[in-house]
Design a protein around this motif. Structure first.
Motif, mmCIF file in Angstrom:
data_model
loop_
_atom_site.group_PDB
_atom_site.id
_atom_site.type_symbol
_atom_site.label_atom_id
_atom_site.label_comp_id
_atom_site.label_asym_id
_atom_site.label_seq_id
_atom_site.Cartn_x
_atom_site.Cartn_y
_atom_site.Cartn_z
ATOM 1 N N GLY A 25 24.004 -57.485 60.488
ATOM 2 C CA GLY A 25 23.833 -57.244 61.919
ATOM 3 C C GLY A 25 22.560 -56.459 62.168
ATOM 4 O O GLY A 25 21.526 -56.693 61.536
ATOM 5 N N LYS A 53 23.156 -59.932 67.722
ATOM 6 C CA LYS A 53 23.696 -59.080 66.669
ATOM 7 C C LYS A 53 24.980 -58.381 67.119
ATOM 8 O O LYS A 53 25.884 -58.138 66.320
ATOM 9 C CB LYS A 53 22.643 -58.067 66.222
ATOM 10 N N VAL A 63 27.574 -60.854 66.505
ATOM 11 C CA VAL A 63 27.941 -60.893 65.088
ATOM 12 C C VAL A 63 28.985 -59.829 64.774
ATOM 13 O O VAL A 63 29.946 -60.084 64.034
ATOM 14 C CB VAL A 63 26.687 -60.702 64.210
ATOM 15 N N GLU A 64 28.838 -58.638 65.353
ATOM 16 C CA GLU A 64 29.815 -57.576 65.106
ATOM 17 C C GLU A 64 31.193 -57.956 65.645
ATOM 18 O O GLU A 64 32.219 -57.725 64.989
ATOM 19 C CB GLU A 64 29.344 -56.263 65.734
ATOM 20 N N ALA A 124 30.303 -56.229 58.321
ATOM 21 C CA ALA A 124 28.897 -56.360 58.694
ATOM 22 C C ALA A 124 28.133 -55.136 58.214
ATOM 23 O O ALA A 124 28.690 -54.048 58.070
ATOM 24 C CB ALA A 124 28.744 -56.513 60.202
ATOM 25 N N ALA A 150 24.662 -53.068 59.317
ATOM 26 C CA ALA A 150 23.694 -52.931 60.406
ATOM 27 C C ALA A 150 22.518 -52.086 59.936
ATOM 28 O O ALA A 150 22.600 -50.858 59.914
ATOM 29 C CB ALA A 150 24.353 -52.297 61.624
ATOM 30 N N THR A 173 31.599 -52.344 60.610
ATOM 31 C CA THR A 173 30.144 -52.449 60.577
ATOM 32 C C THR A 173 29.609 -51.156 59.957
ATOM 33 O O THR A 173 29.790 -50.078 60.512
ATOM 34 C CB THR A 173 29.554 -52.637 61.991
#
Length: 243
Positions: free
Chosen positions: A138, A156, A159-160, A179, A181, A235
């Motif tokens: 991410g 992004k 995506v999370e 994820a 980041a 994340t």
């Protein structure tokens, strides 16, 4: 020494993807290094892994095209017999005032950054074994809402959300989905404006340096490994504590 497992890494020819491919190879994974255009760079990654005793192959494809993603998974199974870890790293950036971003550029960023994760998940759900891992790359931007990067940041953020949803869906199969980041990282995707203001970026980072691809790869290595089995739907921010 091989751990008997296979990892697909998309966008593995440069930057974070390259570092991830190298790290997973060091951890004993057989690596399928995906690329779209940078054939020579991807083959260089593979040679480096093989020369140090690892196993790796490269393969081309467009991760925003369903048939190419299906072919990527089929290639991995043909080469190594299965897939255990998938790192969805491929990404593109577009920036600038929203009124100047073309519809074509918008569609491309959404397709490569977000749609590709969806297409990959559609393949992974029927391939990954119990104990499998999906790791999506991410960005720290959704939290920061950086000006001029709204479209990129929105993909992004998506995506999370998709990561958390997939973690709930695939958890009963013993598959984790997380994820990573990254914060500002020293790759060719770091914008010229960011490079022109490195002192400010570094001063906003408690660890007082720019991130390196290997920093992000180390977090991916943890999530791909045996010690992360109780971590899913998360994340992890590999950003040096950027403020």
């Amino acid at each position: 020494m091989s751990n008997g497992k296979t990892a697909i890494v998309t966008g593995a020819s440069r930057g974070i993807g390259r570092a991830v491919a190298q790290r997973l190879a060091q951890d004993g994974f057989r690596v399928v290094a995906h690329y779209q255009n940078s054939k020579d760079a991807a083959e260089e990654v593979v040679r480096g892994i093989v020369d140090t005793g690892g196993q790796a192959v490269s393969v081309a494809g467009d991760v925003s095209v369903a048939a190419d993603v299906a072919a990527l998974y089929e290639f991995a199974r043909d080469q190594f017999g299965g897939v255990d870890v998938v790192v969805n790293n491929a990404g593109v950036v577009t920036g600038g005032p929203v009124q100047y971003i073309s519809e074509q550029d918008f569609d491309r960023v959404v397709a490569v950054n977000l749609k590709s994760v969806f297409l990959s998940a559609q393949q992974a759900v029927n391939v990954l074994p119990q104990g499998g891992r999906i790791i999506n790359i991410g960005a720290g931007l959704p939290a920061a809402a950086v000006a001029m990067l709204g479209v990129y940041g929105a993909t992004k953020a998506g995506v999370e959300v998709l990561t958390r949803s997939l973690a709930h869906q695939l958890g009963p199969q013993g598959i984790t989905v997380n994820a990573v980041a990254p914060g500002p990282t020293d790759t060719d995707m770091l914008s010229p404006d960011a490079r022109a203001n490195l002192d400010q970026l570094i001063s906003n980072t408690p660890l007082r340096r720019l991130g390196q691809p290997a920093d992000v790869a180390a977090v991916v290595g943890f999530l791909a490994g045996p010690d992360s089995g109780w971590v899913t739907g998360q994340t992890l921010h590999a950003d040096g504590g950027v403020l």
